[in-house]
Design an enzyme around this catalytic site. Structure first.
Site, PDB file in Angstrom:
ATOM      1  N   GLY A 181       6.646   8.149 -36.842  1.00 42.16           N
ATOM      2  CA  GLY A 181       7.758   7.018 -36.347  1.00 42.16           C
ATOM      3  C   GLY A 181       8.608   7.570 -34.917  1.00 42.16           C
ATOM      4  O   GLY A 181       9.281   6.867 -34.372  1.00 42.16           O
ATOM      5  N   ARG A 218       0.687  -5.497 -26.793  1.00 40.44           N
ATOM      6  CA  ARG A 218       2.244  -4.846 -26.916  1.00 40.44           C
ATOM      7  C   ARG A 218       3.378  -5.816 -26.324  1.00 40.44           C
ATOM      8  O   ARG A 218       4.102  -5.911 -26.836  1.00 40.44           O
ATOM      9  CB  ARG A 218       2.287  -3.246 -26.682  1.00 40.44           C
ATOM     10  CG  ARG A 218       1.182  -2.289 -27.526  1.00 40.44           C
ATOM     11  CD  ARG A 218       1.693  -0.979 -27.501  1.00 40.44           C
ATOM     12  NE  ARG A 218       3.070  -1.004 -28.232  1.00 40.44           N
ATOM     13  CZ  ARG A 218       4.175  -0.594 -27.831  1.00 40.44           C
ATOM     14  NH1 ARG A 218       4.201  -0.534 -26.484  1.00 40.44           N
ATOM     15  NH2 ARG A 218       5.098  -0.271 -28.615  1.00 40.44           N
ATOM     16  N   PRO A 220       2.835  11.612 -37.338  1.00 41.03           N
ATOM     17  CA  PRO A 220       2.874  10.988 -35.983  1.00 41.03           C
ATOM     18  C   PRO A 220       1.778  10.393 -35.484  1.00 41.03           C
ATOM     19  O   PRO A 220       0.533  10.818 -35.602  1.00 41.03           O
ATOM     20  CB  PRO A 220       3.145  12.316 -35.180  1.00 41.03           C
ATOM     21  CG  PRO A 220       2.543  13.339 -35.819  1.00 41.03           C
ATOM     22  CD  PRO A 220       2.307  13.047 -37.254  1.00 41.03           C
ATOM     23  N   GLY A 221       1.917   9.272 -34.747  1.00 36.08           N
ATOM     24  CA  GLY A 221       0.738   8.714 -34.073  1.00 36.08           C
ATOM     25  C   GLY A 221       1.278   8.486 -32.611  1.00 36.08           C
ATOM     26  O   GLY A 221       0.741   9.116 -31.682  1.00 36.08           O
ATOM     27  N   ARG A 222       2.055   7.515 -32.217  1.00 35.18           N
ATOM     28  CA  ARG A 222       2.350   7.256 -31.092  1.00 35.18           C
ATOM     29  C   ARG A 222       2.869   8.560 -30.101  1.00 35.18           C
ATOM     30  O   ARG A 222       2.372   8.580 -28.820  1.00 35.18           O
ATOM     31  CB  ARG A 222       3.639   6.365 -31.013  1.00 35.18           C
ATOM     32  CG  ARG A 222       4.058   5.658 -29.743  1.00 35.18           C
ATOM     33  CD  ARG A 222       5.451   5.023 -29.657  1.00 35.18           C
ATOM     34  NE  ARG A 222       5.652   4.158 -31.104  1.00 35.18           N
ATOM     35  CZ  ARG A 222       5.335   2.961 -30.776  1.00 35.18           C
ATOM     36  NH1 ARG A 222       5.025   2.374 -29.910  1.00 35.18           N
ATOM     37  NH2 ARG A 222       5.465   2.225 -32.016  1.00 35.18           N
ATOM     38  N   CYS A 233      -5.847 -17.715 -21.861  1.00 32.22           N
ATOM     39  CA  CYS A 233      -5.137 -18.775 -21.780  1.00 32.22           C
ATOM     40  C   CYS A 233      -4.069 -19.216 -22.893  1.00 32.22           C
ATOM     41  O   CYS A 233      -4.135 -19.712 -23.698  1.00 32.22           O
ATOM     42  CB  CYS A 233      -6.144 -20.120 -22.157  1.00 32.22           C
ATOM     43  SG  CYS A 233      -7.360 -19.844 -20.819  1.00 32.22           S
ATOM     44  N   GLU A 234      -3.186 -18.232 -22.510  1.00 33.55           N
ATOM     45  CA  GLU A 234      -1.845 -18.121 -23.293  1.00 33.55           C
ATOM     46  C   GLU A 234      -0.570 -17.805 -22.328  1.00 33.55           C
ATOM     47  O   GLU A 234      -0.841 -16.741 -21.732  1.00 33.55           O
ATOM     48  CB  GLU A 234      -1.933 -16.984 -24.491  1.00 33.55           C
ATOM     49  CG  GLU A 234      -3.134 -17.084 -25.509  1.00 33.55           C
ATOM     50  CD  GLU A 234      -2.470 -17.948 -26.739  1.00 33.55           C
ATOM     51  OE1 GLU A 234      -1.287 -17.884 -27.028  1.00 33.55           O
ATOM     52  OE2 GLU A 234      -3.353 -18.056 -27.407  1.00 33.55           O
TER      53      GLU A 234
HETATM   54  N1  LLP Z   1       2.738   6.310 -41.169  1.00 28.86           N
HETATM   55  C1  LLP Z   1       2.808   5.064 -41.526  1.00 28.86           C
HETATM   56  C2  LLP Z   1       2.638   5.080 -43.084  1.00 28.86           C
HETATM   57  C3  LLP Z   1       2.788   3.955 -40.582  1.00 28.86           C
HETATM   58  O1  LLP Z   1       2.869   2.921 -41.249  1.00 28.86           O
HETATM   59  C4  LLP Z   1       2.799   4.531 -39.463  1.00 28.86           C
HETATM   60  C5  LLP Z   1       2.898   3.269 -38.177  1.00 28.86           C
HETATM   61  C6  LLP Z   1       2.676   5.750 -38.668  1.00 28.86           C
HETATM   62  C7  LLP Z   1       2.644   6.713 -39.757  1.00 28.86           C
HETATM   63  C8  LLP Z   1       2.613   6.085 -37.395  1.00 28.86           C
HETATM   64  O2  LLP Z   1       3.717   5.821 -36.764  1.00 28.86           O
HETATM   65  P1  LLP Z   1       4.016   6.419 -35.106  1.00 28.86           P
HETATM   66  O3  LLP Z   1       4.471   7.886 -35.321  1.00 28.86           O
HETATM   67  O4  LLP Z   1       2.787   5.754 -34.524  1.00 28.86           O
HETATM   68  O5  LLP Z   1       5.580   5.510 -34.803  1.00 28.86           O
HETATM   69  N2  LLP Z   1       1.728  -1.443 -33.362  1.00 28.86           N
HETATM   70  C9  LLP Z   1       3.106  -1.159 -33.086  1.00 28.86           C
HETATM   71  C10 LLP Z   1       3.182   0.227 -34.125  1.00 28.86           C
HETATM   72  C11 LLP Z   1       2.956  -0.025 -35.640  1.00 28.86           C
HETATM   73  C12 LLP Z   1       3.226   1.013 -36.155  1.00 28.86           C
HETATM   74  C13 LLP Z   1       2.769   0.942 -37.665  1.00 28.86           C
HETATM   75  N3  LLP Z   1       2.584   1.968 -38.320  1.00 28.86           N
HETATM   76  C14 LLP Z   1       3.350  -0.859 -31.726  1.00 28.86           C
HETATM   77  O6  LLP Z   1       2.510  -1.255 -30.770  1.00 28.86           O
HETATM   78  O7  LLP Z   1       4.390  -0.424 -31.138  1.00 28.86           O
END
Ligand code: LLP
Length: 433
Positions: free
Chosen positions: A255, A331, A293-295, A362-363
């Site tokens: 997050g 996004r 972490p992802g993003r 087409c949106e």
């Molecule tokens: N863990 C869980 C259980 C999650 O649901 C998520 C993201 C993460 C970790 C990773 O979160 P991050 O570190 O990436 O914030 N598509 C949206 C974001 C959706 C996030 C869903 N869950 C966007 O483009 O902003």
């Protein structure tokens, strides 16, 4: 909301991005983006391997003083090459489907033992596959799921290590679609109900209540909510220990947000602030810390390279129409997310114009920016949509029968095609006439 931000070069005092002009042409690390577009076509996702590794190492360093595993959230960018890059550096993975489990197995098999499995709708076959793979931890999101997990563990003769994903009822200031930590959301189990569920889980010898997990949302810029959530989780863990459970893991979820704007942003400082908040929330809690972490790891390492097809005026508005569309990067349409847009040729002067940057789909929702101040650009020019490394490619679709873009990974002087462009043959393959 789309902000009016003047186009700047992404170079600030502390540049959070691997893109910079050299001889007036934009490069990603050593790679010339003009040459990449000529070789691979557009739209094209480009990523810097160095930047991804660097972000991962920032996390490693920030949490070095306590036992921890960084379980990269596969959904942010599930490219096999990126998973392998991270896996080789010791990353674990947070998965949300059997498909993501397959990806981890293929990218870096030894990492299976560092996988945590989240998600509110796990299916039987997915649970079985994860049990067979002997993953680290199931993050269970309902009592019904826990019953199914116990039944499948018994059937397969395996013990399932699990954590309940608790919902701490903490408000994280972010877009409503990506906020998850309030009781009104579908995620997790109300923290007050958790203790009795752990107690009843003790009755099954196939279940090992090994941890507690929490995830309050995504793109969270202020770190206090993380501390608040973990304070509640830590107090639950104390109760669980009191009840005789052997809790070894605390999963703080993902997050941590980035700055999508043009201002200076220091990722190292941000991770340090985040680590301090997590540490504050955990107090003296000794459990192994898992992070998802992802993003933060991949967003700023990646960008979407696209070519301008047309520029047109409708009434007072100007539209810059690109060969990338909503199917390539959703996004802005889905969350009104802001992505900086910069030209591949460095602008010579300071003149600008205001336009909507839109795709061919087409949106009316097919836009990347509205009323954006841009330098003079013309048809056939290349532009770059920044910070698209996370939730870019992984959220693409074939809407309007558009093949997905190709992806390249740049590692210093080497550039590698890590996904070829889809063809119409790929798209039509599953269809039956
Ligand atoms: N863990 C869980 C259980 C999650 O649901 C998520 C993201 C993460 C970790 C990773 O979160 P991050 O570190 O990436 O914030 N598509 C949206 C974001 C959706 C996030 C869903 N869950 C966007 O483009 O902003």
């Amino acid at each position: 909301m789309s902000k009016k931000i003047a186009v700047t070069t992404p170079q600030s005092e502390v540049s959070p991005r691997p893109f910079a002009y050299r001889n007036r042409l934009l490069h990603c690390d050593e790679a010339d983006l003009t040459a990449l577009a000529a070789e691979h076509g557009t739209p094209l996702y480009v990523y810097s391997a160095q930047q991804i590794s660097h972000r991962f190492q920032l996390f490693e360093a920030a949490f070095a003083t306590r036992p921890h595993t960084i379980c990269y959230a596969v959904k942010a960018n599930s490219s096999l090459a990126i998973l392998r890059l991270l896996g080789k550096q010791g990353a674990g993975f947070d998965i949300v489907s059997g498909g993501e489990l397959k990806r981890v197995r293929k990218a870096h098999k030894p990492a299976l033992k560092k996988v945590v499995f989240s998600g509110v709708g796990k299916q039987l076959w997915e649970i079985d596959a994860a049990l067979e793979a002997d993953i680290l931890l199931f993050n269970v999101e309902s009592e019904a799921e826990l019953h199914l997990l116990a039944a499948r563990a018994k059937a397969l003769g395996k013990t399932a290590r699990f954590a309940l994903r608790v919902n701490p009822d903490v408000f994280a200031e972010t877009h409503p679609y990506i906020s998850t930590g309030l009781s009104e959301h579908k995620f997790g189990i109300g923290i007050k109900a958790a203790r009795s569920i752990y107690r009843s889980a003790k009755k099954s010898k196939w279940l090992d209540p090994a941890g507690v997990s929490v995830h309050i949302g995504s793109q969270i810029r202020k770190v206090d909510p993380f501390a608040a959530a973990l304070t509640r989780v830590t107090s639950l863990i104390a109760d669980l220990r009191h009840d005789g459970h052997n809790i070894r893991y605390v999963d703080a979820g993902g997050g941590l947000g980035i700055d999508y704007g043009a201002t200076a942003f220091d990722p190292a400082k941000q991770v340090a602030k985040y680590a301090a908040a997590i540490t504050k929330g955990l107090g003296t809690e000794p459990a192994n810390l898992l992070l998802e972490p992802g993003r933060f790891i991949v967003a700023q390492a990646g960008a979407l390279l696209t070519r301008i097809l047309y520029i047109k005026k409708n009434g007072t508005k100007t539209f810059v129409i690109t060969d990338a569309g909503i199917n390539d990067l959703i996004r802005p349409a889905l969350y009104h997310a802001h992505h900086e847009i910069i030209p591949i040729k460095q602008p010579a002067g300071k003149s600008t114009f205001t336009a909507d940057v839109v795709g061919p789909v087409c949106e009316s929702g097919d836009f990347f920016a509205r009323d954006r101040i841009l330098p003079p650009v013309k048809p056939n020019d290349l532009i770059l949509l920044l910070d698209a490394g996370a939730y870019g490619m992984s959220q693409t679709s074939n809407y309007n029968s558009r093949p997905r873009p190709a992806e390249v990974l740049i590692d210093n002087a080497t550039t590698r095609l890590i996904r070829r462009r889809e063809t119409m043959r790929d798209l039509l393959a599953p269809e039956l006439l």
